[in-house]
Enzyme design. Structure first.
Site, mmCIF file in Angstrom:
data_model
loop_
_atom_site.group_PDB
_atom_site.id
_atom_site.type_symbol
_atom_site.label_atom_id
_atom_site.label_comp_id
_atom_site.label_asym_id
_atom_site.label_seq_id
_atom_site.Cartn_x
_atom_site.Cartn_y
_atom_site.Cartn_z
ATOM 1 N N MET A 1 -39.473 -10.793 62.165
ATOM 2 C CA MET A 1 -39.653 -9.601 61.191
ATOM 3 C C MET A 1 -40.127 -10.139 59.853
ATOM 4 O O MET A 1 -39.539 -9.176 59.067
ATOM 5 C CB MET A 1 -38.174 -8.904 61.267
ATOM 6 C CG MET A 1 -37.959 -8.381 62.659
ATOM 7 S SD MET A 1 -36.227 -7.851 62.731
ATOM 8 C CE MET A 1 -35.088 -9.308 63.104
ATOM 9 N N ASP B 1 -36.473 -1.537 75.248
ATOM 10 C CA ASP B 1 -37.002 -1.596 73.926
ATOM 11 C C ASP B 1 -38.712 -1.456 73.879
ATOM 12 O O ASP B 1 -39.234 -1.819 74.921
ATOM 13 C CB ASP B 1 -36.746 -2.861 73.090
ATOM 14 C CG ASP B 1 -35.193 -2.639 72.762
ATOM 15 O OD1 ASP B 1 -34.565 -1.640 72.781
ATOM 16 O OD2 ASP B 1 -34.611 -3.676 72.268
ATOM 17 N N LYS C 1 -37.182 0.954 68.457
ATOM 18 C CA LYS C 1 -36.955 -0.409 68.068
ATOM 19 C C LYS C 1 -38.021 -1.117 67.470
ATOM 20 O O LYS C 1 -37.827 -2.518 67.398
ATOM 21 C CB LYS C 1 -35.856 -1.079 68.980
ATOM 22 C CG LYS C 1 -34.766 -0.674 69.382
ATOM 23 C CD LYS C 1 -33.862 -1.605 68.359
ATOM 24 C CE LYS C 1 -32.594 -0.759 68.604
ATOM 25 N NZ LYS C 1 -31.554 -1.605 67.532
HETATM 26 C C1 LIG Z 1 -36.267 -7.571 66.414
HETATM 27 S S1 LIG Z 1 -36.895 -8.850 66.634
HETATM 28 C C2 LIG Z 1 -36.452 -9.381 68.259
HETATM 29 C C3 LIG Z 1 -36.479 -10.806 68.456
HETATM 30 C C4 LIG Z 1 -36.342 -11.064 70.052
HETATM 31 N N1 LIG Z 1 -34.873 -10.696 70.361
HETATM 32 C C5 LIG Z 1 -36.606 -12.277 70.374
HETATM 33 O O1 LIG Z 1 -35.632 -13.407 71.064
HETATM 34 O O2 LIG Z 1 -37.706 -13.089 70.165
HETATM 35 C C6 LIG Z 1 -38.667 -8.483 66.615
HETATM 36 C C7 LIG Z 1 -39.233 -9.666 66.245
HETATM 37 O O3 LIG Z 1 -39.430 -10.690 66.796
HETATM 38 C C8 LIG Z 1 -40.761 -11.439 66.851
HETATM 39 N N2 LIG Z 1 -41.371 -11.344 68.102
HETATM 40 C C9 LIG Z 1 -41.150 -10.769 69.133
HETATM 41 N N3 LIG Z 1 -41.947 -10.925 70.250
HETATM 42 C C10 LIG Z 1 -43.090 -11.631 69.528
HETATM 43 C C11 LIG Z 1 -44.359 -12.054 70.244
HETATM 44 N N4 LIG Z 1 -44.648 -11.984 71.238
HETATM 45 N N5 LIG Z 1 -45.016 -12.418 69.110
HETATM 46 C C12 LIG Z 1 -44.838 -12.913 68.002
HETATM 47 N N6 LIG Z 1 -43.701 -12.253 67.372
HETATM 48 C C13 LIG Z 1 -42.737 -11.816 68.211
HETATM 49 C C14 LIG Z 1 -41.292 -10.686 65.644
HETATM 50 O O4 LIG Z 1 -41.064 -11.276 64.410
HETATM 51 C C15 LIG Z 1 -40.907 -9.239 65.578
HETATM 52 O O5 LIG Z 1 -40.881 -8.637 64.408
#
Ligand SMILES: C[S@@+](CC[C@H](N)C(=O)[O-])C[C@H]1O[C@@H](n2cnc3c(N)ncnc32)[C@H](O)[C@@H]1O
Length: 243
Positions: free
Chosen positions: A170, A35, A57
């Site tokens: 998100m 991703d 994604k």
């Molecule tokens: C499709 S979701 C995936 C979440 C992922 N599976 C997890 O466990 O963190 C994507 C969202 O995760 C959050 N996200 C993922 N990585 C991040 C990071 N390093 N800093 C802040 N938000 C993050 C944000 O809200 C982003 O829009």
């Protein structure tokens, strides 16, 4: 012979947060489907001979539809390759890892799930904000703030609970709406909220605000994706814990 497909969580950004098991699986991969949020240092562990597929994604950037990703995993496994499906954070938390596992199971492909550190725990640890706290939060809830066709249909009455920390994945685009709904359902205007961009990495930014001012404060900070929203009394500890 079909080999086990590994659905692997890569963590939220800091390559050092990769588990030993995840690192081993990536290092042994013959095909990797990954991703957008996977950092370069982790992609560099993939053996040069492995086939690599970028699945995209971001919220608005779906390079491959979910059905195409599902089919690709099955096709690669049927070729006898050691397949790694590499996903940001934890594969089973807003990662659609469950749907991919279902698809593999329906096609009789053996799979394993290697958990990763989710952005909820990664981002809050990075900025020293506890998700639960004996005096401030008796629980934590993970929700999505991503709206379907412009509508955010959540159980606001239940979510507006001052004793529970709310983690919104998100949710950047809808932060003003989320804050407004929580206030409408009883949380006070000065209730603490944090927005964390790129948590766990050196370029991470944080905005600390209140429900009443969140929309304006987060917009003027020009935060970008990926950003995680934390709403709860625990956010009030930020100042003390980041001297
Ligand atoms: C499709 S979701 C995936 C979440 C992922 N599976 C997890 O466990 O963190 C994507 C969202 O995760 C959050 N996200 C993922 N990585 C991040 C990071 N390093 N800093 C802040 N938000 C993050 C944000 O809200 C982003 O829009």
């Amino acid at each position: 012979m079909i080999k086990t497909v590994s659905i692997v969580g890569a963590g939220p950004g800091d390559p050092e947060l990769l588990t030993l098991k995840a690192k081993k699986r990536i290092g042994e991969a013959e095909a990797v489907v990954y991703d957008r949020l996977i950092p370069k240092e982790i992609l560099d562990i993939i053996p040069p001979a492995a086939e690599k597929f970028f699945a995209g994604k971001a919220c608005k950037e779906h390079i491959m539809a979910q059905a195409e990703i599902n089919d690709l995993l099955v096709a690669l496994a049927k070729r006898g390759l050691k397949v790694v499906r590499l996903k940001g954070g934890d594969p089973l938390i807003f990662g659609r890892g469950g749907e991919e596992a279902e698809h593999l199971a329906q096609h009789g492909i053996p799979f394993e799930i290697v958990p990763g550190i989710s952005s909820a725990t990664g981002c809050t640890a990075y900025w020293h904000i506890p998700l639960t706290h004996r005096d401030l939060a008796s629980g934590v809830r993970y929700i999505t703030g991503h709206s379907k066709e412009g509508k955010l249909d959540l159980d606001w009455q239940n979510l507006a609970d001052p004793d529970t920390t709310l983690v919104v994945y998100m949710g950047l685009a809808n932060v003003a709406l989320i804050a407004e709904k929580l206030m409408e359902h009883g949380l006070p205007a000065d209730f603490p909220i944090a927005a964390i961009q790129d948590g766990t990495t050196k370029q991470s930014k944080i905005v600390i605000s209140t429900l009443a001012k969140a929309g304006q404060d987060i917009e003027s900070a020009k935060l970008e994706s990926p950003t995680l929203i934390i709403i709860g009394r625990v956010v009030a500890l930020y100042g003390l814990l980041n001297p």
